[in-house]
Scaffold this motif. Structure first.
Motif, PDB file in Angstrom:
ATOM      1  N   GLY A  94      81.508  62.036 -67.264  1.00  0.00           N
ATOM      2  CA  GLY A  94      80.783  62.218 -68.519  1.00  0.00           C
ATOM      3  C   GLY A  94      81.643  62.894 -69.568  1.00  0.00           C
ATOM      4  O   GLY A  94      82.844  63.116 -69.382  1.00  0.00           O
ATOM      5  N   VAL A  95      81.019  63.219 -70.681  1.00  0.00           N
ATOM      6  CA  VAL A  95      81.695  63.870 -71.809  1.00  0.00           C
ATOM      7  C   VAL A  95      81.423  65.369 -71.738  1.00  0.00           C
ATOM      8  O   VAL A  95      80.269  65.798 -71.589  1.00  0.00           O
ATOM      9  N   TYR A  96      82.485  66.170 -71.857  1.00  0.00           N
ATOM     10  CA  TYR A  96      82.372  67.622 -71.729  1.00  0.00           C
ATOM     11  C   TYR A  96      83.057  68.321 -72.901  1.00  0.00           C
ATOM     12  O   TYR A  96      84.104  67.869 -73.381  1.00  0.00           O
ATOM     13  N   GLN A  97      82.458  69.425 -73.345  1.00  0.00           N
ATOM     14  CA  GLN A  97      83.058  70.220 -74.425  1.00  0.00           C
ATOM     15  C   GLN A  97      84.120  71.148 -73.832  1.00  0.00           C
ATOM     16  O   GLN A  97      83.927  71.752 -72.763  1.00  0.00           O
ATOM     17  N   ILE A  98      85.251  71.258 -74.523  1.00  0.00           N
ATOM     18  CA  ILE A  98      86.363  72.073 -74.050  1.00  0.00           C
ATOM     19  C   ILE A  98      86.839  72.982 -75.170  1.00  0.00           C
ATOM     20  O   ILE A  98      86.385  72.874 -76.310  1.00  0.00           O
ATOM     21  N   ASN A  99      87.780  73.881 -74.822  1.00  0.00           N
ATOM     22  CA  ASN A  99      88.454  74.674 -75.850  1.00  0.00           C
ATOM     23  C   ASN A  99      89.941  74.314 -75.863  1.00  0.00           C
ATOM     24  O   ASN A  99      90.439  73.698 -74.920  1.00  0.00           O
ATOM     25  N   PRO A 100      90.673  74.674 -76.924  1.00  0.00           N
ATOM     26  CA  PRO A 100      92.064  74.205 -77.079  1.00  0.00           C
ATOM     27  C   PRO A 100      93.013  74.648 -75.980  1.00  0.00           C
ATOM     28  O   PRO A 100      94.090  74.080 -75.838  1.00  0.00           O
ATOM     29  N   ASN A 101      92.658  75.659 -75.190  1.00  0.00           N
ATOM     30  CA  ASN A 101      93.577  76.173 -74.175  1.00  0.00           C
ATOM     31  C   ASN A 101      93.367  75.552 -72.797  1.00  0.00           C
ATOM     32  O   ASN A 101      94.064  75.914 -71.843  1.00  0.00           O
ATOM     33  N   MET A 102      92.444  74.642 -72.663  1.00  0.00           N
ATOM     34  CA  MET A 102      92.119  74.097 -71.347  1.00  0.00           C
ATOM     35  C   MET A 102      93.085  72.986 -70.942  1.00  0.00           C
ATOM     36  O   MET A 102      93.714  72.341 -71.790  1.00  0.00           O
ATOM     37  N   ARG A 103      93.181  72.765 -69.619  1.00  0.00           N
ATOM     38  CA  ARG A 103      94.069  71.755 -69.042  1.00  0.00           C
ATOM     39  C   ARG A 103      93.242  70.690 -68.302  1.00  0.00           C
ATOM     40  O   ARG A 103      92.024  70.810 -68.170  1.00  0.00           O
ATOM     41  N   VAL A 104      93.951  69.675 -67.788  1.00  0.00           N
ATOM     42  CA  VAL A 104      93.269  68.594 -67.072  1.00  0.00           C
ATOM     43  C   VAL A 104      92.461  69.131 -65.894  1.00  0.00           C
ATOM     44  O   VAL A 104      91.342  68.685 -65.628  1.00  0.00           O
ATOM     45  N   VAL A 105      93.015  70.107 -65.179  1.00  0.00           N
ATOM     46  CA  VAL A 105      92.305  70.661 -64.027  1.00  0.00           C
ATOM     47  C   VAL A 105      90.969  71.268 -64.444  1.00  0.00           C
ATOM     48  O   VAL A 105      89.975  71.179 -63.712  1.00  0.00           O
ATOM     49  N   ASP A 106      90.902  71.852 -65.654  1.00  0.00           N
ATOM     50  CA  ASP A 106      89.645  72.432 -66.125  1.00  0.00           C
ATOM     51  C   ASP A 106      88.615  71.337 -66.410  1.00  0.00           C
ATOM     52  O   ASP A 106      87.422  71.502 -66.127  1.00  0.00           O
ATOM     53  N   ALA A 107      89.071  70.227 -66.980  1.00  0.00           N
ATOM     54  CA  ALA A 107      88.154  69.117 -67.271  1.00  0.00           C
ATOM     55  C   ALA A 107      87.582  68.538 -65.981  1.00  0.00           C
ATOM     56  O   ALA A 107      86.389  68.205 -65.905  1.00  0.00           O
ATOM     57  N   ILE A 108      88.426  68.400 -64.952  1.00  0.00           N
ATOM     58  CA  ILE A 108      87.951  67.870 -63.668  1.00  0.00           C
ATOM     59  C   ILE A 108      86.937  68.821 -63.040  1.00  0.00           C
ATOM     60  O   ILE A 108      85.922  68.403 -62.468  1.00  0.00           O
ATOM     61  N   ASN A 109      87.184  70.122 -63.167  1.00  0.00           N
ATOM     62  CA  ASN A 109      86.230  71.096 -62.637  1.00  0.00           C
ATOM     63  C   ASN A 109      84.900  71.025 -63.375  1.00  0.00           C
ATOM     64  O   ASN A 109      83.828  71.182 -62.771  1.00  0.00           O
ATOM     65  N   LEU A 110      84.947  70.801 -64.694  1.00  0.00           N
ATOM     66  CA  LEU A 110      83.702  70.655 -65.457  1.00  0.00           C
ATOM     67  C   LEU A 110      82.893  69.452 -64.972  1.00  0.00           C
ATOM     68  O   LEU A 110      81.655  69.463 -65.014  1.00  0.00           O
ATOM     69  N   ALA A 111      83.605  68.422 -64.514  1.00  0.00           N
ATOM     70  CA  ALA A 111      82.938  67.209 -64.023  1.00  0.00           C
ATOM     71  C   ALA A 111      82.535  67.337 -62.554  1.00  0.00           C
ATOM     72  O   ALA A 111      82.215  66.329 -61.911  1.00  0.00           O
ATOM     73  N   GLY A 112      82.579  68.527 -62.007  1.00  0.00           N
ATOM     74  CA  GLY A 112      82.131  68.747 -60.637  1.00  0.00           C
ATOM     75  C   GLY A 112      83.204  68.615 -59.587  1.00  0.00           C
ATOM     76  O   GLY A 112      82.930  68.714 -58.399  1.00  0.00           O
ATOM     77  N   GLY A 113      84.446  68.336 -60.013  1.00  0.00           N
ATOM     78  CA  GLY A 113      85.531  68.177 -59.054  1.00  0.00           C
ATOM     79  C   GLY A 113      85.673  66.730 -58.584  1.00  0.00           C
ATOM     80  O   GLY A 113      84.963  65.831 -59.029  1.00  0.00           O
ATOM     81  N   TYR A 114      86.627  66.513 -57.680  1.00  0.00           N
ATOM     82  CA  TYR A 114      86.884  65.166 -57.166  1.00  0.00           C
ATOM     83  C   TYR A 114      85.766  64.708 -56.229  1.00  0.00           C
ATOM     84  O   TYR A 114      85.131  65.520 -55.558  1.00  0.00           O
ATOM     85  N   ASN A 115      85.579  63.387 -56.161  1.00  0.00           N
ATOM     86  CA  ASN A 115      84.763  62.875 -55.067  1.00  0.00           C
ATOM     87  C   ASN A 115      85.700  62.506 -53.903  1.00  0.00           C
ATOM     88  O   ASN A 115      86.916  62.670 -53.994  1.00  0.00           O
ATOM     89  N   ARG A 116      85.138  61.998 -52.812  1.00  0.00           N
ATOM     90  CA  ARG A 116      85.932  61.794 -51.586  1.00  0.00           C
ATOM     91  C   ARG A 116      86.991  60.714 -51.726  1.00  0.00           C
ATOM     92  O   ARG A 116      87.958  60.684 -50.967  1.00  0.00           O
TER      93      ARG A 116
END
Length: 241
Positions: A94-116
């Motif tokens: 989905g679409v998530y709001q971020i701040n300018p200091n965030m990285r790809v790992v932060d976006a993945i965490n916002l999306a609940g993390g990886y699936n299997r």
């Protein structure tokens, strides 16, 4: 003794006048000195007062300028809203709001993390995020899938942004076209644009995708609970993988 008395009697008037004159001159001298000293103190006090008022005024102006700068910076920061679109093998695409200091790992965490089914080795977790960026997490075994891409707003109608690169499927075809919605990358809102797909069915497609990985072919949609041959026939021309 008689001479002294005679002298005093003869010159008494002159002696008194002389004493009075001396006293008057003495008083004038004392008075002049006192007036001169008072004027000097008044000048010093006035100078000190002007300097103090000037210092207070300068300090007030500086404080006001600093406060205005902080307000402008705060306003700019609060108005700057950034969003990224997280797709692929994550638990909650989905679409998530971020701040300018965030990285790809932060976006993945916002999306609940990886699936299997996620292939973590292809992802640069340290990449810095930008506004309107697409983060695509490929599944294991997927070849040549782009990890992230930047999207550019369009000036016309329809889609407000299109990706520079879209994820290819196993047959080598690139992502979704303008008319079709990709079952593997579409979020809940996008899925609901399909004819006959509401909130519940969109959730079922996402749940199936999280549990089984990405669709290999569009016919797999019939394996999702609630989707039969009739529903698939209605959607066939509007979907892709």
């Amino acid at each position: 003794m008689n001479r002294i008395r005679e002298f005093i009697d003869e010159y008494l008037y002159q002696i008194l006048i002389g004493l009075v004159g001396i006293i008057v001159v003495f008083l004038f001298v004392i008075g002049g000195l006192m007036l001169s000293h008072g004027d000097k103190e008044a000048v010093v006090d006035d100078s000190t007062g002007v300097t103090s008022e000037s210092s207070v005024s300068d300090a007030s102006l500086q404080a006001s300028s600093q406060e205005s700068t902080r307000q402008i910076a705060s306003g700019t920061s609060s108005n700057q809203q950034m969003y990224v679109d997280v797709k692929g093998a994550v638990k909650n695409p989905g679409v998530y709001q971020i701040n300018p200091n965030m990285r790809v790992v932060d976006a993945i965490n916002l999306a609940g993390g990886y699936n299997r089914s996620a292939d973590k080795k292809q992802i640069n977790l340290a990449q810095k995020l930008t506004d309107a960026q697409v983060i695509y997490v490929p599944i294991r075994g997927e070849k040549g899938a782009p990890i992230t891409s930047t999207v550019t707003p369009t000036t016309g109608g329809g889609e407000s942004a299109t990706a520079d690169n879209s994820a290819p499927d196993d047959s080598g075809n690139t992502g979704q076209s303008n008319e079709q919605i990709n079952l593997n990358t579409a979020d809940k809102t996008k899925l609901q644009e399909l004819n006959g797909i509401g909130d519940k069915k969109a959730d079922q497609i996402i749940a199936y995708r999280q549990a089984h990985g990405q669709f290999k072919k569009i016919e797999e949609l019939k394996d999702v609970p609630g989707f039969g041959d009739k529903t698939f026939a209605n959607l066939k021309s509007s979907i892709c993988v």
